[in-house]
Design an enzyme around this catalytic site. Sequence first.
Site, PDB file in Angstrom:
ATOM      1  N   GLU A  21      -0.898  13.288  -8.779  1.00  0.00           N
ATOM      2  CA  GLU A  21       0.543  13.416  -9.016  1.00  0.00           C
ATOM      3  C   GLU A  21       0.864  12.732 -10.342  1.00  0.00           C
ATOM      4  O   GLU A  21       0.502  11.569 -10.556  1.00  0.00           O
ATOM      5  CB  GLU A  21       1.312  12.760  -7.855  1.00  0.00           C
ATOM      6  CG  GLU A  21       2.808  12.909  -8.008  1.00  0.00           C
ATOM      7  CD  GLU A  21       3.551  12.915  -6.667  1.00  0.00           C
ATOM      8  OE1 GLU A  21       2.929  13.169  -5.625  1.00  0.00           O
ATOM      9  OE2 GLU A  21       4.762  12.660  -6.691  1.00  0.00           O
ATOM     10  N   GLU A  66      12.478   9.330  -1.184  1.00  0.00           N
ATOM     11  CA  GLU A  66      12.133  10.723  -1.504  1.00  0.00           C
ATOM     12  C   GLU A  66      11.418  11.415  -0.346  1.00  0.00           C
ATOM     13  O   GLU A  66      10.389  12.057  -0.520  1.00  0.00           O
ATOM     14  CB  GLU A  66      11.273  10.778  -2.772  1.00  0.00           C
ATOM     15  CG  GLU A  66      11.992  10.226  -3.992  1.00  0.00           C
ATOM     16  CD  GLU A  66      11.220  10.371  -5.302  1.00  0.00           C
ATOM     17  OE1 GLU A  66       9.982  10.306  -5.269  1.00  0.00           O
ATOM     18  OE2 GLU A  66      11.876  10.544  -6.341  1.00  0.00           O
ATOM     19  N   LYS A 105      10.262  -0.948 -10.019  1.00  0.00           N
ATOM     20  CA  LYS A 105      10.039  -0.258 -11.299  1.00  0.00           C
ATOM     21  C   LYS A 105      10.777  -0.982 -12.421  1.00  0.00           C
ATOM     22  O   LYS A 105      11.768  -1.664 -12.179  1.00  0.00           O
ATOM     23  CB  LYS A 105      10.526   1.194 -11.221  1.00  0.00           C
ATOM     24  CG  LYS A 105       9.617   2.082 -10.373  1.00  0.00           C
ATOM     25  CD  LYS A 105       9.977   3.555 -10.483  1.00  0.00           C
ATOM     26  CE  LYS A 105       9.075   4.372  -9.568  1.00  0.00           C
ATOM     27  NZ  LYS A 105       9.303   5.831  -9.665  1.00  0.00           N
ATOM     28  N   ASP A 116      14.061   5.702 -13.285  1.00  0.00           N
ATOM     29  CA  ASP A 116      12.701   6.178 -13.050  1.00  0.00           C
ATOM     30  C   ASP A 116      11.875   6.329 -14.320  1.00  0.00           C
ATOM     31  O   ASP A 116      11.680   7.447 -14.786  1.00  0.00           O
ATOM     32  CB  ASP A 116      12.776   7.526 -12.310  1.00  0.00           C
ATOM     33  CG  ASP A 116      11.438   7.932 -11.730  1.00  0.00           C
ATOM     34  OD1 ASP A 116      10.509   7.114 -11.783  1.00  0.00           O
ATOM     35  OD2 ASP A 116      11.331   9.065 -11.240  1.00  0.00           O
ATOM     36  N   GLU A 125       4.647  10.494 -17.571  1.00  0.00           N
ATOM     37  CA  GLU A 125       5.420  11.535 -16.895  1.00  0.00           C
ATOM     38  C   GLU A 125       6.643  11.970 -17.712  1.00  0.00           C
ATOM     39  O   GLU A 125       6.952  13.151 -17.797  1.00  0.00           O
ATOM     40  CB  GLU A 125       5.869  11.016 -15.517  1.00  0.00           C
ATOM     41  CG  GLU A 125       6.780  11.964 -14.767  1.00  0.00           C
ATOM     42  CD  GLU A 125       7.198  11.430 -13.400  1.00  0.00           C
ATOM     43  OE1 GLU A 125       6.778  10.310 -13.024  1.00  0.00           O
ATOM     44  OE2 GLU A 125       7.945  12.146 -12.705  1.00  0.00           O
TER      45      GLU A 125
HETATM   46  C1  BDP Z   1       8.768   9.708  -9.748  1.00  0.00           C
HETATM   47  C2  BDP Z   1       7.778  10.823  -9.722  1.00  0.00           C
HETATM   48  C3  BDP Z   1       7.282  11.132  -8.328  1.00  0.00           C
HETATM   49  C4  BDP Z   1       6.860   9.854  -7.636  1.00  0.00           C
HETATM   50  C5  BDP Z   1       8.005   8.880  -7.614  1.00  0.00           C
HETATM   51  C6  BDP Z   1       7.634   7.520  -7.058  1.00  0.00           C
HETATM   52  O1  BDP Z   1       8.367  11.969 -10.282  1.00  0.00           O
HETATM   53  O2  BDP Z   1       6.225  12.044  -8.451  1.00  0.00           O
HETATM   54  O3  BDP Z   1       6.434  10.105  -6.333  1.00  0.00           O
HETATM   55  O4  BDP Z   1       8.437   8.634  -8.925  1.00  0.00           O
HETATM   56  O5  BDP Z   1       7.483   6.607  -7.849  1.00  0.00           O
HETATM   57  O6  BDP Z   1       8.729   9.204 -11.046  1.00  0.00           O
HETATM   58  O7  BDP Z   1       7.514   7.349  -5.855  1.00  0.00           O
END
Ligand code: BDP
Length: 721
Positions: free
Chosen positions: A188, A312, A381, A386, A414
């Site tokens: 991923e 999520e 984070k 994000d 990403e």
């Molecule tokens: C986002 C990503 C996703 C991750 C999520 C995470 O797009 O793929 O699963 O963060 O950190 O940046 O859990």
Amino acid sequence: MKYIIKAFFKLSILLFLVSWPASAQKDYKLWLQYEKKTSSQIISGYISNIKGIVVLENTETSKIATNELQTALSDMLGSKIQVTVKTEENNTIILGSKSVLSPEIEKVIGSDFDLINDEGFIIKTVSVKNKNHIIITGKKDIGVLYGVYSFLRLIQMNKPVKNLRIVDAPKTNIRILNHWDNLDRTVERGYAGFSLWNWQKLPGFIDQRYIDYARANASIGINGTVLTNVNANALILTPQYLEKVEALASVFRPYGIKVYLTARFSAPIEIGGLKTADPKEADVANWWKNKAKEIYNRIPDFGGFLVKANSEGQPGPQNYGRDHVDGANMLADAVAPFGGVIMWRAFVYSEHDANDRAKQAYAEFVPYDGKFKDNVIVQVKNGAIDFQPREPFHPMFGAMPKTPLMMEFQITQEYLGFSTHLVFLPKLFQEVLEADTYQKGKGTTVSKVIDGSFTKTKLTGIAGVSNVGNDLNWTGHPFAQVNWYGFGRLAWNPNLDSEVIADEWLRCTFSNDENFINPIKKMMIESREAAVNYMTPLGLHHIMDTGHHYGPGPWVSNLSRPEWNPVYYHKADKNGIGFDRSKTGTNATAQYAPEVEKLFDNVETCPEKDLLWFHHLSWDYKLKNGQTLWNGMALKYQEGVNQVKNMQNIWNKTEKYVDEERFKEVQMLLEIQYKEAKWWRDACLLYFQQYSGKELPAGVEKPSQSLDYFKSLKFPFAPGN
Ligand code: BDP
């Protein structure tokens, strides 16, 4: 004649075959090139004085240290260095941890041992019984290994190894890579091929890559790895997979690296046959306790679990009316008897919460301050949304004094051009680590929060979402290697300057020639701001295309959850652009300490780099340089494009300092980056122009395509999605 032509032909093929692996190996060897030194470098570096290596202990780790030192020195000197056990010889390097040092040597090291922790090291030039030595020591053999890598770095950088006294120790305990690797080997947000972990062939087949991976990590002090994706699969916790994990753990152990796994919260149902995963149910807690016991039976130094819960769509304690504390503490109890830790992620935002997404993690977690068990660390984070090209530091870092918090950086790019764009991330990391939270007055920087300087917390850590895959060069882009390297160096010492990191890495990876180092270092340092400029200048954020996150998509507005849509973040309309997070808006600024709140809240004092993160402003708003917001934004986009052009010009002059393969790779990648920078500029400016209704200012190139064209672009197979 015919014979000669044939022979010549054969020879060319042979030369081709021989030359291919040699140059490809440079990419593979990362920052551990150990190039042969010239005789003048050998003399000025005082390495010709080194007559042998004396090894005082025989652990697996010390064998690795010895082997690394012997091979590297021999390669750099061009002649084989001998290994002995005789301390009475002159001019040797003595390797050994504290417990095996002779009383005489221990005495000369003296109180330096008091300055290091169990992973620290000391490198010291000493004279014992009229013999000169360089001692590389530590409290444990892992310290000796780290010392060896540090010593070799000096030599790689042509620093003289004379009169040394280096005393160094890591400032955080958990320095860990998070692999978002799935069991089918897709990664991923991975842009460097497939996962390194070949689950199908494990445990029987140990790929040399696992060893080289461990070695690269140890060389920069990384001491942990989470093998699996945070969007977890419970199967990793079944005996079939644990056997494979055990094999990897055995490879990594002598390199000082512990293995961790992600725990899917619903695993007791999925693989345990229980009806519930409610953390308050005794059966569930017992299931995890037994699972922990089973894992520790196989892997006595297993690190623990990383958990993404109720985020999520991932399952978590809230599915049962419980909270993060209930979930984390239940798992903490399961691993505590074995010394394990739980890294509980704070990356949460809910579709049922209409509140500003940037405020949600703080709102959910800060009330739990002080409520987690001692072996829980909350992983946050770097910013509240994000991993955007730029985010102000996450307000949680200034708000949970009674809870250990660990940093989560994203090394994989990403949102920063995948593995195509050259973006030097240590600059981004440093900006966050240096930010002042004012939690305990001026100087409570994020780095001091996470290294426990203020809270005296026992658990400290930094995690980086890995950019490593099975590409020949590990990271897809030769310069993405520095993001892995720099992450490790900053995890070891969060106060390290990113320029020092760039300098070290360039010298060890490419060349010590100042004519190369100086321009390229400058190029790297600027590269992060270039990306911000051509993607999201002045505090814009989250305007990438959907799903794969490749390229611009400020127009996206049709996704089911409001906070998934770029329009939610830029809020462009006829009146202006930006997200009002000040008192007149969502009041997210109130989540910071009063000093920081004031700074961000007031449009006059808010740094312009964060302007549209915190304020919605009219297109005619006057920037500090006198430009209107519209003109200033357009010029920033253009500046980003120009910066990439400049990077190309700088790189094109380096041909004579770099091997052909890496020179060409970077050249091609920069060309793509330039095209994509223009794509970002044109697509975003055309889109925002619909609202500003204004012409592009002088100096900004006209877009090459229409907005409809940019909107029509689709990338069904973009990697990492
Ligand atoms: C986002 C990503 C996703 C991750 C999520 C995470 O797009 O793929 O699963 O963060 O950190 O940046 O859990």
